[in-house]
Scaffold this motif. Structure first.
Motif, PDB file in Angstrom:
ATOM      1  N   HIS A   1       0.864  -1.174   0.000  1.00 50.14           N
ATOM      2  CA  HIS A   1       0.000   0.000   0.000  1.00 50.14           C
ATOM      3  C   HIS A   1       0.901   1.224   0.000  1.00 50.14           C
ATOM      4  CE1 HIS A   1      -3.928  -1.806   1.309  1.00 50.14           C
ATOM      5  NE2 HIS A   1      -3.095  -2.824   1.456  1.00 50.14           N
TER       6      HIS A   1
ATOM      7  N   GLU B   1      -4.598   7.290   1.405  1.00 46.30           N
ATOM      8  CA  GLU B   1      -4.317   5.990   0.783  1.00 46.30           C
ATOM      9  C   GLU B   1      -4.200   6.251  -0.716  1.00 46.30           C
ATOM     10  OE1 GLU B   1      -4.649   2.249   1.927  1.00 46.30           O
ATOM     11  OE2 GLU B   1      -3.691   2.304  -0.033  1.00 46.30           O
TER      12      GLU B   1
ATOM     13  N   SER C   1      -3.006   3.906  -3.201  1.00 53.29           N
ATOM     14  CA  SER C   1      -2.556   2.652  -3.812  1.00 53.29           C
ATOM     15  C   SER C   1      -3.173   2.386  -5.175  1.00 53.29           C
ATOM     16  CB  SER C   1      -2.848   1.486  -2.862  1.00 53.29           C
ATOM     17  OG  SER C   1      -2.179   1.691  -1.638  1.00 53.29           O
TER      18      SER C   1
ATOM     19  N   SER D   1      -7.399   5.877   5.093  1.00 53.41           N
ATOM     20  CA  SER D   1      -7.064   4.611   4.446  1.00 53.41           C
ATOM     21  C   SER D   1      -7.948   3.529   5.033  1.00 53.41           C
ATOM     22  CB  SER D   1      -5.602   4.252   4.713  1.00 53.41           C
ATOM     23  OG  SER D   1      -5.404   2.876   4.443  1.00 53.41           O
TER      24      SER D   1
ATOM     25  N   THR E   1      -4.222  -3.195  -3.156  1.00 54.51           N
ATOM     26  CA  THR E   1      -2.810  -2.803  -3.118  1.00 54.51           C
ATOM     27  C   THR E   1      -2.439  -2.088  -4.419  1.00 54.51           C
ATOM     28  OG1 THR E   1      -1.995  -4.803  -4.174  1.00 54.51           O
ATOM     29  CG2 THR E   1      -2.341  -4.893  -1.774  1.00 54.51           C
ATOM     30  N   THR E   2      -1.155  -1.752  -4.571  1.00 57.45           N
ATOM     31  CA  THR E   2      -0.739  -0.998  -5.763  1.00 57.45           C
ATOM     32  C   THR E   2      -0.849  -1.819  -7.051  1.00 57.45           C
ATOM     33  OG1 THR E   2       1.578  -1.587  -5.425  1.00 57.45           O
ATOM     34  CG2 THR E   2       0.851   0.494  -4.478  1.00 57.45           C
TER      35      THR E   2
END
Ligand code: ADP
Ligand code: ADP
Ligand code: MG
Length: 503
Positions: A209, A230, A232, A246, A440-441
């Motif tokens: 993240h 956040e 991501s 987040s 997530t990314t």
């Protein structure tokens, strides 16, 4: 605001407009500079004074320190706000502004310099007790050194340009056999993109993240954190959508990250607004990535939940005022999300899509919507700069409300004449993983690989809505019988339009 009465904005686009608004509300006078391509920009129209400084390429205008200083002095500005990008993180510029007797609205040249080098800042952070991603804290000298470090920290590793930024200058290496070739390429890319071929290596955190902390620090030693963002949702290491709070971290981690970010800022005697970026692994361990010593693109979501105008705070701090609220009084409410609206074609590998905006109807109405735009109907988006044309921001009492409001606003948003990332956002906002909050990314890569699941999905609805006019106009805003967009299949859902059209 005794010291500051007139402020020159050394920037363009949506951020110049954003800064004008803060200056205006404070009863001060905004001045802008512009290049050939920006003669008709919204910022030029809104400012009290606007000065032409040169050709369209930024190397002939927004990056020419002498020209900007010259305008600031002639127009009797007391201070310069650099925005983001361009000269915002150029320590020499900050120094020069000071030397000419003006105020630089940002941190000291020393703080910019220390945080500007990713390797140097990693060293400073490590010393200050801030956790950093395992790897080197100075540029790699040889392939031998790289081999040793990579073995020690373990694959995969990430080669990064010390002077990198904007998601550029990174290379993922999964095995030792690719190491040497990747190192050579990374060095030559760093040299040509950033004028500095230093490269270092970091452990690549899998499924991470990106979570960052907004900092505000005054010259009286008060350093506060304004919660996290956040970030991501990224493509090619660049943020597309941001949200706060987040949905991944707990209150406990949030507090810890806030305190560490304050420590990071204090280690370089940081003053003004800044952002400490962290990479967070699946076990919620967090590591310092870098500090952005400037106003961040996504700062509005923090403003929406805290009620604090970060640009005004920047100006007040720069003029020598104390921050007039305490850490404990910062009480974020609800959820805010931002979509970065780019002039690019989501159906053609996100290629830039500059040109004339034939029709522009932002979804500015209704509760909880903020539209930070730099364009208007009839404006031509130039080819020379970052394709970000506007930021659409929503607020809701909870995440569902903020997301649904964003979908509603995106569906209302009408931009005709150029392509934008709007249809793509709807696809993300419909995605189960995104909706779960635990993404997530690598989310965007996965979404890009998914073929259409539901039909008709929201993306199609948006395409159709936009297509009504896209069929009627060509890029110059002239009416046409057929659009070439029909040919490449983007608007092939025409038949369904009768049921789905909303405009
Ligand atoms: P943010 O989180 O504020 O978006 P980014 O790293 O994406 O931060 O950078 C914001 C802007 O500044 C983008 O327009 C990006 O292209 C530009 N930028 C940042 N650093 C650099 C750099 N070293 N070289 C060129 N452009 C940069
Ligand atoms: P930039 O200056 O270009 O913003 P950053 O160091 O902030 O560079 O990294 C940009 C993005 O690249 C991060 O948000 C993250 O998605 C990815 N990234 C950077 N470092 C790592 C790492 N060590 N492991 C995994 N992903 C990383
Ligand atoms: Mg970054």
């Amino acid at each position: 605001m005794g010291k500051i009465k007139k402020i020159l904005i050394a920037n363009r686009g949506e951020i110049a407009v954003r800064i004008i608004r803060a200056i205006r509300e404070m009863g001060l006078s905004p001045v802008v500079v512009y290049s050939d391509a920006d003669e008709l920009s919204l910022a030029v129209k809104l400012a009290d004074e606007a000065y032409h400084i040169g050709g369209s390429p930024s190397s002939e205008s927004y990056l020419v320190i002498d020209k900007i200083i010259d305008v600031a002095k002639k127009s009797k500005c007391d201070a310069i706000h650099p925005g983001y990008g361009f000269l915002a993180e150029n320590a020499g510029f900050a120094e020069r502004v000071k030397k000419e007797g003006m105020i630089f609205i940002g941190p000291s040249p020393d703080a910019i310099r220390m945080m500007g080098s990713k390797t140097e800042s990693r060293g400073i952070m490590k010393k200050a007790g801030v956790p950093v991603v395992p790897g080197t804290t100075s540029p790699l000298k040889s392939i031998k050194e790289l081999n040793e470090v990579a073995k020690e920290i373990g694959f995969p590793v990430l080669l990064k340009a010390s002077a990198g930024g904007g998601g550029k200058g990174m290379r993922l290496v999964r095995s030792i056999s690719e190491l040497e070739d990747s190192f050579m390429r990374a060095q030559s890319e760093a040299g040509s993109s950033f004028g500095d071929d230093s490269v270092y290596v970091e452990k690549y955190i899998e499924e991470p993240h990106h979570i960052e902390i907004q900092i505000l620090a005054d010259s009286f030693g008060n350093t506060l954190y304004l919660g996290e963002r956040e970030c991501s949702v990224q493509r090619r290491y660049q943020k597309i959508i941001e949200e706060t709070p987040s949905p991944f971290i707990t209150d406990d981690i949030r507090k810890k990250m806030g305190k560490i970010a304050v420590k990071a800022a204090e280690a370089v005697q940081y003053e003004n607004a800044g952002t400490v970026e962290f990479i967070v692994d699946k076990n919620k361990n967090f590591y310092f990535l870098e500090m952005n010593t400037r106003l961040q693109v996504e700062h509005p979501i923090t403003e929406m939940v805290t009620g604090i105008d970060i640009v005004k705070e920047q100006i007040k701090i720069a003029s020598g005022e104390k921050i007039n609220f305490s850490q404990d009084s910062i009480d974020p409410r609800g959820v805010s999300i931002e979509c970065r609206v780019y002039a690019e074609d989501p159906f053609n590998n996100f290629a830039p899509s500059p040109g004339k905006i034939a029709e522009y109807v932002p979804p500015a109405g209704g509760i909880g919507i903020r539209d930070d735009t730099g364009v208007y109907e009839g404006y031509t988006v130039p080819v020379f700069y970052d394709p970000l044309i506007s930021k659409l921001i929503t607020w809701g009492r909870d995440r569902d409300e903020a997301v649904n409001r964003m979908k509603r606003a995106l569906l209302e948003y009408r931009i005709v004449g150029i392509n934008t990332s709007i249809p793509y956002f709807l696809r993300i906002l419909e995605n189960k993983e995104f909706l779960s909050g635990n993404y997530t990314t690598s989310l965007v890569e996965r979404i890009d690989n998914i073929k259409k699941e539901i039909e008709p999905d929201l993306m199609e609805v948006a395409m159709l809505a936009a297509g009504v006019k896209a069929m009627e106009y060509n890029g110059n805003g002239k009416k046409e019988e057929k659009s070439d967009k029909g040919k490449n299949g983007n608007w092939k859902m025409f038949g369904r339009m009768k049921n789905l059209r909303r405009f």
